[in-house]
Design an enzyme around this catalytic site. Structure first.
Site, short mmCIF file in Angstrom:
data_model
loop_
_atom_site.label_atom_id
_atom_site.label_comp_id
_atom_site.label_asym_id
_atom_site.label_seq_id
_atom_site.Cartn_x
_atom_site.Cartn_y
_atom_site.Cartn_z
N ASP A 109 16.24 -6.79 11.91
CA ASP A 109 14.59 -6.75 12.88
C ASP A 109 15.21 -6.75 13.80
O ASP A 109 16.45 -6.91 14.61
CB ASP A 109 13.98 -7.45 12.10
CG ASP A 109 13.40 -8.04 11.08
OD1 ASP A 109 13.11 -6.55 10.66
OD2 ASP A 109 12.87 -8.84 10.66
N ARG A 159 13.87 1.69 10.98
CA ARG A 159 12.89 1.61 10.35
C ARG A 159 12.27 1.39 11.37
O ARG A 159 12.18 0.54 12.77
CB ARG A 159 12.57 -0.19 9.88
CG ARG A 159 10.87 -0.29 9.94
CD ARG A 159 11.20 -2.26 9.73
NE ARG A 159 11.28 -2.48 8.92
CZ ARG A 159 12.30 -3.64 8.33
NH1 ARG A 159 12.07 -4.77 9.80
NH2 ARG A 159 11.93 -4.24 7.44
C1 LIG Z 1 7.86 -3.88 7.32
C2 LIG Z 1 7.31 -3.92 8.70
C3 LIG Z 1 8.74 -4.62 9.06
C4 LIG Z 1 8.38 -4.77 10.56
N1 LIG Z 1 9.72 -4.70 11.76
C5 LIG Z 1 9.08 -4.66 12.79
C6 LIG Z 1 10.24 -5.63 13.73
O1 LIG Z 1 11.75 -5.95 13.22
N2 LIG Z 1 10.51 -5.75 15.26
C7 LIG Z 1 9.51 -5.75 15.85
O2 LIG Z 1 8.94 -6.03 16.62
N3 LIG Z 1 8.02 -5.36 14.95
C8 LIG Z 1 7.97 -5.59 13.88
N4 LIG Z 1 7.03 -5.02 12.84
C9 LIG Z 1 5.62 -5.08 13.23
C10 LIG Z 1 5.08 -3.90 14.28
O3 LIG Z 1 6.01 -3.92 15.34
C11 LIG Z 1 3.13 -4.17 14.57
O4 LIG Z 1 3.68 -5.22 15.20
C12 LIG Z 1 2.87 -4.52 13.68
O5 LIG Z 1 3.21 -3.65 12.32
C13 LIG Z 1 1.15 -3.75 14.08
O6 LIG Z 1 1.37 -2.81 14.33
P1 LIG Z 1 0.27 -1.80 13.34
O7 LIG Z 1 1.70 -0.21 13.30
O8 LIG Z 1 0.21 -2.26 12.10
O9 LIG Z 1 -0.70 -0.44 14.54
P2 LIG Z 1 -1.60 -1.55 14.79
O10 LIG Z 1 -2.49 -0.53 15.54
O11 LIG Z 1 -1.45 -3.36 15.67
O12 LIG Z 1 -2.88 -2.30 13.51
C14 LIG Z 1 -3.20 -0.95 12.73
C15 LIG Z 1 -4.23 -1.35 11.74
O13 LIG Z 1 -3.26 -2.26 10.91
C16 LIG Z 1 -4.17 -3.49 10.87
N5 LIG Z 1 -3.32 -4.61 11.17
C17 LIG Z 1 -2.72 -4.69 11.76
N6 LIG Z 1 -2.27 -5.92 12.43
C18 LIG Z 1 -2.88 -6.56 12.21
C19 LIG Z 1 -3.12 -8.28 11.31
N7 LIG Z 1 -1.44 -8.58 12.33
N8 LIG Z 1 -3.87 -8.86 10.83
C20 LIG Z 1 -3.77 -7.62 10.27
N9 LIG Z 1 -4.62 -6.95 10.22
C21 LIG Z 1 -3.11 -6.44 10.46
C22 LIG Z 1 -5.68 -3.22 10.97
O14 LIG Z 1 -6.30 -2.76 10.18
C23 LIG Z 1 -5.14 -2.57 12.25
O15 LIG Z 1 -6.08 -1.64 12.52
C24 LIG Z 1 6.89 -4.60 11.61
C25 LIG Z 1 6.00 -4.03 10.73
C26 LIG Z 1 6.30 -3.79 9.38
C27 LIG Z 1 4.40 -3.54 8.75
#
Ligand SMILES: Cc1cc2nc3c(=O)[nH]c(=O)nc-3n(C[C@H](O)[C@H](O)[C@H](O)COP(=O)(O)OP(=O)(O)OC[C@H]3O[C@@H](n4cnc5c(N)ncnc54)[C@H](O)[C@@H]3O)c2cc1C
Length: 280
Positions: A109, A159
């Site tokens: 991560d 990723r």
């Molecule tokens: C498999 C995976 C691994 C990850 N690994 C890392 C990592 O190693 N390092 C790191 O910094 N980040 C990591 N993340 C987190 C990522 O960086 C984002 O913070 C997170 O995924 C929210 O961003 P989004 O791309 O979904 O878009 P956003 O624009 O934030 O969200 C898009 C839509 O998704 C839904 N959504 C998003 N977040 C939430 C929530 N918390 N609760 C409810 N609904 C929500 C909502 O419908 C929102 O409108 C990971 C995410 C995933 C999916």
């Protein structure tokens, strides 16, 4: 506190490995793959860092014994990066060697930007000899487009996420629309990397990545779509039913607060839910 614990369990599969394996089985039965994560970060002493390494080794063995379809994700700061980089490196090597023996895969991560270069350095020092390890890059960082190009050149499994940490505008795009545009540019670059993994719940980002992959001639088995346990589960299942490979990030363990806090910050509805429960 009860409301906090209740909501945390929407995002966390349980306190111990057995509960997590039970969740993996349920997800696998629906055709979803998993990456398992033992929650924890910022170990500040050797005993904690070594215990975290042992838990990751245990996860790999339990995955193999139970026959579930899961790999693992870990944070280098949990293994000691920050206070003893050599220890973190040594533990990572042990974990990656065990994963290789068990024909599994380890994803590192990505944490806050103070750790980005160090994480990449430790990762690349291992990667060429141990291809069973992959990395995460964060589209919110200004440097990430170049990091994606480097990853393609070095045939690295990436990723791509937006990034969950609060960052300064000197290193990260402050505006969401710039992060989104960066995500789309990076996913297009990563079409040339092995098994790019698009980690987002954002439909527009998924659509843009799928369009880039299609244009690059990739088929559905060439990439993964990844989502977090407890977030947009219905969409994950729809994507799976369309034939995409979908992997769910399933965290477990007792050190859930920092992970949970990042999930709350991303979504004001989650905070409102807590406030409502606190007053009931
Ligand atoms: C498999 C995976 C691994 C990850 N690994 C890392 C990592 O190693 N390092 C790191 O910094 N980040 C990591 N993340 C987190 C990522 O960086 C984002 O913070 C997170 O995924 C929210 O961003 P989004 O791309 O979904 O878009 P956003 O624009 O934030 O969200 C898009 C839509 O998704 C839904 N959504 C998003 N977040 C939430 C929530 N918390 N609760 C409810 N609904 C929500 C909502 O419908 C929102 O409108 C990971 C995410 C995933 C999916």
């Amino acid at each position: 506190m009860r409301a906090l614990t209740f909501l945390a369990h929407r995002f966390v599969a349980g306190d111990a490995i057995d509960e997590a394996i039970a969740s993996v089985r349920e997800l696998n039965a629906e055709g979803l793959k998993v990456t398992l994560d033992n929650l924890g970060e910022d170990s500040h002493d050797k005993a904690h860092a070594l215990a975290a390494a042992d838990e990751n080794l245990l996860m790999l063995r339990r995955i193999a014994e139970s026959g579930v379809d899961a790999n693992i994700s870990l944070k280098l700061s949990q293994l000691g990066m920050g206070f003893d980089d050599a220890l973190a490196k040594e533990s990572l090597l042990r974990i990656v060697a065990e994963a290789e023996k068990l024909k599994n895969f380890v994803r590192i991560d990505m944490e806050g930007s103070k750790f980005t270069q160090k994480t990449l350095d430790i990762f690349y020092a291992l990667h060429d000899a141990h291809p069973g390890v992959g990395i995460v890059l964060q589209a919110m960082l200004r440097r990430t487009e170049q990091d994606c190009r480097d990853a393609v050149a070095r045939k690295v499994r990436v990723r791509l996420c937006k990034g969950a940490y609060k960052e300064d505008a000197s290193v990260a795009f402050p505006d969401k629309k710039d992060v989104d545009a960066s995500y789309d540019r990076c996913s297009a670059i990563l079409a040339k990397a092995p098994i790019p993994a698009m980690a987002t719940h954002d439909d527009a980002r998924i659509d843009a990545a799928l369009a880039s992959f299609d244009a690059a001639g990739l088929v559905k088995s060439d990439y993964e779509l990844q989502m977090l346990f407890g977030i947009r589960g219905k969409r994950a299942r729809e994507l799976r039913s369309m034939g995409h490979t979908v992997r769910i990030y399933v965290p477990y363990g007792t050190h859930w607060f920092p992970y949970f806090y990042r999930r709350l910050r991303e979504r004001k509805e989650n905070l409102l839910f807590i406030v409502r429960n606190l007053f009931e």
